[in-house]
Design an enzyme around this catalytic site. Structure first.
Site, PDB file in Angstrom:
ATOM      1  N   GLY A 180       0.112  -4.022 -14.836  1.00 29.19           N
ATOM      2  CA  GLY A 180       1.013  -3.006 -15.362  1.00 29.19           C
ATOM      3  C   GLY A 180       2.364  -3.045 -14.690  1.00 29.19           C
ATOM      4  CD  GLU A 181       3.805  -1.280 -10.434  1.00 28.11           C
ATOM      5  OE1 GLU A 181       4.882  -1.714  -9.963  1.00 28.11           O
ATOM      6  OE2 GLU A 181       2.814  -1.069  -9.714  1.00 28.11           O
TER       7      GLU A 181
END
Length: 361
Positions: free
Chosen positions: A323-324
């Site tokens: 993610g991110e």
């Protein structure tokens, strides 16, 4: 923004003449025709979006939307909501995983608090909070119509501001405990999929929590089935699915993909959550997918399903689940290499070699 104003947005296509010119320039490079495969096509796409056969992606920004999800009260995550806040702190300080990768390829990181369940200000994080987290969708819809639209509009406006500041490539990212549950629920409902087949372990679930997650997704789809089935058309149905089952991060990323198409800037899809946001954007505002770039296939099974639906091929098969926007940042590095070759590679005439002739046109 009203729902009707959202539905009234019209997206013009990319410049096909520039696309063809860029492809012809690729053909003059000293290499076999189409030797760089889909990397040639993606540079052509970027050129056509920027209306320039010599595109520029030196100024790029990763927008990371941080938000909490009410559904985490159902024992479907390993971590609590406090982790969303803590990772947002790290993003604001430039110390998160995404920040580390972004620093290495000169990408600005813009963390956005779109719905963290905390009223504490976070240095280095843009505050655009709609509310401190969404509702538990097994009790009531995750968002009201007004809240969902506010998040979408925020995503559009952030793109506008970044483009005005000179950014020419946008990557999408998110941080929010519970958002593989919200995104999988949306995907299952949108495409009428058997949810048990695509619900994954997210950031790491034991069998008990995985079973709970599957049950929650299925129950959420069943709870709102009447609303979904009574929708006037596909766009109305998509709107209600995203509003009832989604999160502020997904809604804001949806707006970011729409904004990319409005303001003529390519937007990179990261993993499952941003891919679902991209699919929502394409359904609500057709033709935005022409401005999207897929980065990686991801560990979550749903990611590949969404990318196939969008007719986008991922360039990285690294089984990632971080993610991110980390996959999107890695994609930027690959784009840098492909664009550098396109701009600086030796041409046939420089090497005294006859150009290849194309017979499959």
């Amino acid at each position: 923004m009203t729902k009707q104003k959202l539905f009234d947005i019209q997206i013009t296509g990319i410049n096909n003449d520039i696309y063809r010119q860029t492809k012809e320039m690729w053909d003059h490079l000293s290499k076999p025709l189409d030797g760089m495969g889909e990397f040639e096509e993606i540079i052509c796409q970027i050129a056509a979006i920027q209306n320039n056969s010599m595109p520029n992606i030196e100024n790029r920004v990763l927008i990371v939307y941080c938000a909490d999800n009410g559904i985490v009260s159902r024992n479907i995550t390993q971590s609590g909501q406090d982790v969303t806040y803590k990772v947002a702190l790290a993003l604001g300080e430039g110390k998160s995983t995404a920040c580390c990768l972004a620093k290495n390829n000169n990408t600005k990181v813009l963390p956005v608090d779109i719905g963290i369940n905390s009223e504490k200000p976070i240095d280095g994080v843009l505050s655009e909070k709609i509310s401190p987290g969404t509702k538990d969708f097994l009790v009531e819809p995750a968002m009201t119509e007004k809240q969902f639209l506010a998040a979408v509009e925020t995503g559009i406006h952030i793109v506008e501001k970044q483009v005005k500041q000179g950014y020419r490539l946008i990557a999408t990212g998110e941080m929010g405990i519970g958002n593989t549950t919200t995104s999988t629920a949306i995907l299952s409902a949108l495409l009428s999929l058997e949810s048990d087949d695509i619900v994954g372990r997210g950031a790491g679930l034991d069998d008990t929590r995985l079973a709970a997650k599957k049950a929650v997704v299925k129950a959420g789809m069943e709870k709102y089935q009447g609303i979904f089935s009574n929708a006037a058309d596909e766009r109305e149905r998509c709107f209600e699915i995203a509003r009832c089952l989604g999160g502020y991060d997904i809604a804001a990323m949806c707006g970011t993909f729409i904004g990319g198409a409005i303001y003529k800037v390519p937007v990179i899809i990261d993993g499952l959550i941003s891919a679902v946001a991209a699919l929502i954007a394409e359904i609500l505002v057709p033709n935005v997918k022409a401005y999207m770039i897929a980065s990686h296939s991801g560990k979550e099974k749903g990611t590949g399903i969404v990318l196939e639906k969008l007719q986008k091929n991922p360039f990285i098969n690294g089984n990632m689940a971080l993610g991110e926007g980390t996959g999107a940042i890695l994609m930027i590095s690959l784009l840098d290499h492909a664009l550098y070759l396109y701009q600086h590679g030796i041409r046939f005439y420089d090497a005294g070699i006859q150009d290849y002739e194309r017979f499959d046109a």
